[in-house]
Design a protein around this motif. Structure first.
Motif, PDB file in Angstrom:
ATOM      1  N   GLU A  77       0.817  -1.210   0.000  1.00 58.12           N
ATOM      2  CA  GLU A  77       0.000   0.000   0.000  1.00 58.12           C
ATOM      3  C   GLU A  77       0.854   1.264   0.000  1.00 58.12           C
ATOM      4  N   LEU A  78       2.037   1.172   0.600  1.00 56.95           N
ATOM      5  CA  LEU A  78       2.944   2.318   0.651  1.00 56.95           C
ATOM      6  C   LEU A  78       3.572   2.589  -0.715  1.00 56.95           C
ATOM      7  N   GLY A  79       3.682   1.523  -1.548  1.00 56.76           N
ATOM      8  CA  GLY A  79       4.165   1.762  -2.906  1.00 56.76           C
ATOM      9  C   GLY A  79       5.272   0.861  -3.419  1.00 56.76           C
ATOM     10  N   SER A 106      -8.524   0.538  -5.828  1.00 59.03           N
ATOM     11  CA  SER A 106      -9.302   1.513  -6.608  1.00 59.03           C
ATOM     12  C   SER A 106     -10.803   1.371  -6.387  1.00 59.03           C
ATOM     13  N   GLN A 107     -11.181   0.337  -5.667  1.00 63.95           N
ATOM     14  CA  GLN A 107     -12.610   0.080  -5.439  1.00 63.95           C
ATOM     15  C   GLN A 107     -13.217   1.230  -4.634  1.00 63.95           C
ATOM     16  N   ASN A 108     -14.244   1.862  -5.181  1.00 64.49           N
ATOM     17  CA  ASN A 108     -14.829   3.029  -4.517  1.00 64.49           C
ATOM     18  C   ASN A 108     -16.259   2.789  -4.046  1.00 64.49           C
ATOM     19  N   ALA A 167      -0.738  -2.598 -11.269  1.00 61.67           N
ATOM     20  CA  ALA A 167      -2.105  -2.231 -10.892  1.00 61.67           C
ATOM     21  C   ALA A 167      -2.185  -1.698  -9.469  1.00 61.67           C
ATOM     22  N   THR A 168      -1.192  -2.005  -8.644  1.00 56.83           N
ATOM     23  CA  THR A 168      -1.190  -1.510  -7.258  1.00 56.83           C
ATOM     24  C   THR A 168      -0.646  -0.087  -7.152  1.00 56.83           C
TER      25      THR A 168
END
Length: 254
Positions: A77-79, A106-108, A167-168
């Protein structure tokens, strides 16, 4: 400020020092190589950087934050994203679904709209589908979007694994032997793909690779590991002409 900084990094398994006093920095948007003989500790370094292993000594800082106490998902998540030496796709899922797995951030929409099939859920799914397709276009995989991942040729499976990692939305991409098992044509294609990824996504890349033509052809800096310690660090030209590196590794590889 360096994007990634490892200082005095080490790990022991019992009495064996797999990595010892490893110091390394990578800048934003740079393409570095990590090479060395089998068993030198290269994949162990990747496992330390991604939280799979916890170091017994040293520090790792990424984007200004210490990460050695973080879990692998938090580091992602940090990259930091990675691929593996042995391809780890969801082989019974479609190509596009493999990429969509990496797009979960990206799920909103929440769980309730998904259960109730609300318009918001379908809009969210549409957006994710388009993002996945746009990534597949980069790798010339769009025409295979709804094909089962296991049915792709080997070289395209490698590309799909990189697409899923991208994609992350990483700032740093770690590639573990991306050319393993590829023929010369596939390797040449991969070289161009890695260059394209760095330029298009403006990310840093660190790769482990035994194919010296690939490493010397695309990497700006190379670090050489031997028996878990840093043997050399420099430009491809400096590494190619380093007598210690030639004796320990390149003499057997070229």
């Amino acid at each position: 400020m360096a994007l990634l900084k490892a200082e005095g990094l080490g790990i022991q398994f019992g009495g064996l020092k797999a990595v010892d006093e490893f110091n390394f920095e990578i800048e934003k948007n740079q393409l570095y190589g990590l090479i060395g003989p089998n068993g030198a500790g290269k994949t162990t370094v990747f496992n330390l950087l991604t939280g799979v292993y916890k170091p017994t000594s040293g520090q790792i800082t990424f984007d200004g934050k210490p990460i050695i106490k973080m879990k692998p998902n938090q580091i992602t998540e940090l990259g930091i994203a990675r691929t593996f030496q042995n391809i780890r796709l969801f082989k019974n899922m479609s190509v596009i679904d493999n990429v969509k797995v990496g797009l979960h951030h990206s799920q909103n929409y929440s769980l309730l709209p998904a259960i109730l099939n609300t318009p918001g859920y379908f809009q969210g799914e549409e957006a994710i589908e388009e993002k996945a397709l746009s990534l597949l276009r980069v790798f010339d995989l769009e025409e295979f979007a709804y094909v089962k991942a296991s049915n792709l040729p080997y070289g395209k499976q490698r590309k799909l694994e990189i697409a899923r990692a991208l994609a992350t939305s990483p700032k740093l991409l770690l590639l573990d032997e991306p050319a393993a098992g590829m023929n010369p044509t596939e390797t040449a294609e991969l070289m161009e793909t890695i260059k394209l990824v760095r330029e298009k996504f403006s990310i840093a890349i660190l790769l482990i690779e035994h194919d010296m033509k690939l490493v010397m052809g695309i990497c700006e800096k190379i670090v050489v590991l031997n028996f878990g310690t840093t043997l050399a660090f420099g430009t491809p030209e400096e590494i190619r002409n380093n007598p210690e590196v030639v004796a320990a590794y390149l003499g057997n590889e070229e």
